[in-house]
Design a protein around this motif. Structure first.
Motif, PDB file in Angstrom:
ATOM      1  N   LEU A  43     -31.160   1.582  35.678  1.00  0.00           N
ATOM      2  CA  LEU A  43     -31.651   1.603  36.969  1.00  0.00           C
ATOM      3  C   LEU A  43     -32.383   2.598  37.280  1.00  0.00           C
ATOM      4  N   ASP A  44     -33.088   2.668  38.360  1.00  0.00           N
ATOM      5  CA  ASP A  44     -33.887   3.812  38.831  1.00  0.00           C
ATOM      6  C   ASP A  44     -32.909   4.944  39.731  1.00  0.00           C
ATOM      7  N   HIS A  45     -31.825   4.954  39.501  1.00  0.00           N
ATOM      8  CA  HIS A  45     -31.000   5.710  40.164  1.00  0.00           C
ATOM      9  C   HIS A  45     -29.707   5.906  39.402  1.00  0.00           C
ATOM     10  N   GLY A  46     -29.132   7.092  39.270  1.00  0.00           N
ATOM     11  CA  GLY A  46     -27.843   7.152  38.615  1.00  0.00           C
ATOM     12  C   GLY A  46     -26.542   6.610  39.447  1.00  0.00           C
ATOM     13  N   LYS A  69     -22.848   6.153  49.220  1.00  0.00           N
ATOM     14  CA  LYS A  69     -23.863   5.409  49.026  1.00  0.00           C
ATOM     15  C   LYS A  69     -23.656   4.036  48.777  1.00  0.00           C
ATOM     16  N   VAL A  70     -22.566   3.799  47.926  1.00  0.00           N
ATOM     17  CA  VAL A  70     -22.457   2.385  47.742  1.00  0.00           C
ATOM     18  C   VAL A  70     -22.076   1.610  49.058  1.00  0.00           C
ATOM     19  N   ARG A  71     -21.430   2.251  50.033  1.00  0.00           N
ATOM     20  CA  ARG A  71     -21.162   1.706  51.282  1.00  0.00           C
ATOM     21  C   ARG A  71     -22.510   1.303  52.189  1.00  0.00           C
ATOM     22  N   GLU A  72     -23.277   2.469  51.886  1.00  0.00           N
ATOM     23  CA  GLU A  72     -24.744   2.216  52.425  1.00  0.00           C
ATOM     24  C   GLU A  72     -25.447   0.764  51.707  1.00  0.00           C
ATOM     25  N   LEU A  73     -25.222   1.007  50.522  1.00  0.00           N
ATOM     26  CA  LEU A  73     -25.945  -0.412  49.849  1.00  0.00           C
ATOM     27  C   LEU A  73     -25.148  -1.676  50.325  1.00  0.00           C
ATOM     28  N   LEU A  74     -23.762  -1.832  50.613  1.00  0.00           N
ATOM     29  CA  LEU A  74     -23.093  -2.915  50.938  1.00  0.00           C
ATOM     30  C   LEU A  74     -23.499  -3.296  52.257  1.00  0.00           C
ATOM     31  N   PRO A 132     -21.662   5.173  34.918  1.00  0.00           N
ATOM     32  CA  PRO A 132     -23.054   5.206  34.370  1.00  0.00           C
ATOM     33  C   PRO A 132     -23.589   4.477  33.569  1.00  0.00           C
ATOM     34  N   GLU A 133     -22.737   3.672  32.877  1.00  0.00           N
ATOM     35  CA  GLU A 133     -23.217   2.517  31.891  1.00  0.00           C
ATOM     36  C   GLU A 133     -24.053   1.400  32.691  1.00  0.00           C
ATOM     37  N   VAL A 134     -23.582   1.285  33.832  1.00  0.00           N
ATOM     38  CA  VAL A 134     -24.286   0.093  34.973  1.00  0.00           C
ATOM     39  C   VAL A 134     -25.743   0.602  35.370  1.00  0.00           C
TER      40      VAL A 134
END
Length: 185
Positions: free
Chosen positions: A39-42, A48-53, A33-35
């Protein structure tokens, strides 16, 4: 042209294209959450990170066919991935680019982002031949604004309530640096 199939060594870091085995490190950042605070998303789930990668794996250069360079920052001493640093060309005709950066909170305040972003600016101006590079951040993100100022970027704009982020209006700061200013350093 700026193509990065191999790593870039800085004093303390190895900047390299992302690889499939970076999933857990990327999730440690984007699931925090700190990162994602500015940003425009939580925080992102592992899926979701797998999709981002999957989306960022091919972002390995700026050349005739590609406009995006996205690099993992790995501590040379431990091989731990601690950051995600980006440079993308936004206009071929006008030689425009933009930078972005995410650093795991445990590694903030040690100069790693400055070290990485200096190298990305060098790549943008020297290798990719960009004329102007901008960086944007939430106006409340004091650390990101300070980093861009330490990089020699000048604040060009403060847009009031220009983005609806997580249900609230947010101000945005825009910083920029010209190739001539970079070469004068």
């Amino acid at each position: 042209m700026a193509q990065r199939d191999g790593p870039i060594r800085t004093e303390r870091l190895l900047l390299r294209p992302f690889a499939p085995h970076d999933l857990d490190a990327l999730h440690a950042m984007f699931g925090d959450p700190e990162v994602t605070r500015y940003l425009d998303h939580g925080p992102l789930s592992l899926d979701k990170v797998r999709e981002l990668l999957a989306r960022i794996l091919p972002m390995t250069g700026i050349d005739a066919q590609r406009n995006e360079l996205r690099l993992a920052a790995e501590l040379r001493a431990t091989s731990q991935v601690i950051g995600d640093f980006s440079l993308w060309r936004t206009s071929v005709k006008h030689g425009q680019g933009e930078i972005g950066f995410v650093l795991h909170p445990e590694h903030q305040g040690h100069g790693y982002a400055l070290e990485s972003m200096r190298e990305l600016l060098r790549i943008g101006f020297v290798e990719a031949g960009l004329h102007r590079i901008v960086g944007r951040c939430d106006a409340e993100n004091v650390a990101s604004a300070a980093l861009m100022e330490r990089l020699g970027m000048r604040r060009e704009a403060h847009f009031r309530q220009n983005e609806l982020i997580k249900g609230a209006w947010s101000d945005e700061l825009v910083y920029a640096l010209l190739a001539s200013e970079w070469s004068d350093r």
